[in-house]
Write a protein that holds these residues in place. Sequence first.
Motif, PDB file in Angstrom:
ATOM      1  N   ASP A 256      -4.271   0.089   4.739  1.00 45.20           N
ATOM      2  CA  ASP A 256      -3.516   1.178   4.129  1.00 45.20           C
ATOM      3  C   ASP A 256      -2.984   0.736   2.760  1.00 45.20           C
ATOM      4  O   ASP A 256      -2.469  -0.381   2.603  1.00 45.20           O
ATOM      5  N   ASP A 276      -3.019   6.403   3.795  1.00 47.69           N
ATOM      6  CA  ASP A 276      -4.306   6.189   4.463  1.00 47.69           C
ATOM      7  C   ASP A 276      -5.254   7.303   4.048  1.00 47.69           C
ATOM      8  O   ASP A 276      -4.952   8.483   4.233  1.00 47.69           O
ATOM      9  N   SER A 280     -10.090   6.205   6.509  1.00 53.83           N
ATOM     10  CA  SER A 280      -9.354   5.176   7.254  1.00 53.83           C
ATOM     11  C   SER A 280     -10.048   3.824   7.221  1.00 53.83           C
ATOM     12  O   SER A 280     -10.283   3.189   8.247  1.00 53.83           O
TER      13      SER A 280
END
Length: 671
Positions: A256, A276, A280
Amino acid sequence: MLKNLERHRPTGLRSLPTTTGRTTATRALFSGRWCRAALVFGCLTVLMQGPVQADWRQHITGTGSSSRDIVNSIALAPSGDAVAAGAIDNGGTGIDLAVVKLGGATGEVLWQREIPGVGDQEEAGLDVVVDAAGDAYVAGELDLYFSVVKFSGADGSEIWRAEIDGTNTTFRIPQLAQSLALDASGNVIAAGHVNNAGTARDFAVVKLDAATGAELWRLTLDGGDGSPDIAYDVAVDASNDVIAAGKLELLGSDDDFTVVKIDGATGVEIWRYRYDGTESFDDVAFAVAINSAGDIAAGGVIDNTATREDFAVVKLAGATGDELWRREIDGGGGGKVSYEQANVIAFDSADDVVAVGELDNIAAAQDLATVKLSGADGSILWRTEINGRDESVAYDVGLALGIDSNDDVFAGGRLENGPKMAFDYTVVKLDSATGAEIWRTEADGNSRRASPGQEEVRALVVDGADNVIAGGFLDDRDTDEDFTVTKLDGETGVVGPLRGGQIVMTDYDGKPQRRKLKAGGFDKTLTMPAAGGPYDPRVVGAQVTIMNPDTLETAVISLPAGPGWRTIDDPSGPLGYSYGDNRGDNGPCRGFELRRQGRMRLACSGKTAPLPFSLDEPAQGVMVVSVSFGGFPSQCIKFGGTVTRDQPAESGGKGIFKARRAPPVTGEACP
């Protein structure tokens, strides 16, 4: 070979290097812009009418067999000198952490220090900052520790060393200090990662006492899934609070994009921003900058399902960490992977955001990309993508950034300009208002290995005179990668004397019509005026100056603007210029050629028009051939390194001067 093509952010990169204020570079007599232009009219008569510019290059190589010598970071000292940190490969100790101080005016090595590790570990300096007293702090890795070393600015002696270890001392893996900043008291903030028991590599920020190196506080963050968490960049705001950018790897969302604000006094986390992307996967903040209002810009990569990795910039409120705007830019390239990211970032004087990195395009593959965004809303003010001339793989990338007093932008990195993934050490200057290219310097070492040069600029700073000092590495035929620092004229990108090829001059006593001159050289630091710009030779012409710097005999020959000039083109734009005048209608020089990738050739003959240079002295010894375009500073080749013939034209006989290049002396510029 260092891992220049790794997907993650290369180590040692940061936003604008920390300095202690703008400095004024010392300008050396006989070395620059005014004297070069003045040669056209007689240098001795106008020598003192303005400042002159000392541009230089410095190569350092270790004693190791592979010689992987590289600059990762550069900072300016209050004196205007440059401090470069990186790695030097030495026989017996392997790759050592290296820091070198260079004279800002001349490029001479003022001091050089190398720290070997224990055993055969690879040590490296990844970032450097200089304090108000001129002392230098270098972050990196020593013996697998997160390390910071303080060096005396006066002589390079080591003042203290902090080697920080995580709690996992059983399973040893590298721990890195990646970035440095200084607070208002001169204390040191270092960011990177340490290895902790149970959580592996953790995002780490450490504050150290400036006088002793003692640890004042440490903050480590774990994403939660046991994968690497890393801080890549750090900055300190006006309240002495700390902003760190990097990644945290969380369960369910992988990496992230993360920015954290930390209380500068206690090390307590104030707020955390985490984003995010829709894919992902690779979401990373590589760089951070703080504006005059205390708000924050972070640049990096965000991974999205439709477009994959995107060049990303986010602006956050300094007080709360709230997102003010976010800009994700897709280059348009196809495939499952598109290498797009912002590697370095800065605010300009208007608080607009400039980011340098890479964008992947369908037509041109991966390009060195620079984007300017409105500080108010993140809208794109301009976007400039530069493509090298080899598109087979095309790993063109921007790794360094500087902004001058006019808000013009310098971007450094690499361009792929040849087969077999040959990269060139590159700096470009872009107009602040439009992003248009003002000049470009592409340097290439002289390696002829089967796997040719992997060369790049990894760091740059802008001095108080708006000139550029850039560092990285060049690939040499005999020494492989060399620790390389160059100073470039900020107006033109000129770096100083070129490496000459060969000169042949002939003269006959009493027969000036039989004089001839042929000269040429090949040097990829040669800078070419932009087509359509103010120094385009088709519009302003050129002046060739032949000079013996010992006797001061000088001849100036005009190559007038007009139909004698043409561009040498390829699909990516002008490769260079050529001039032809076989009949001698406009002077003795019949042909001239200048190519962007480093070739300059000249042929003149007294048969068609007088060639105003004689060989009537007992010997020449050395000769300099310069060329200038209007007010564009001269670029020159100095001959005399190897002289094979040097005899005068006397008593009705033939005189000849035949010589090969004289390698540029550190700090030397065109006469």
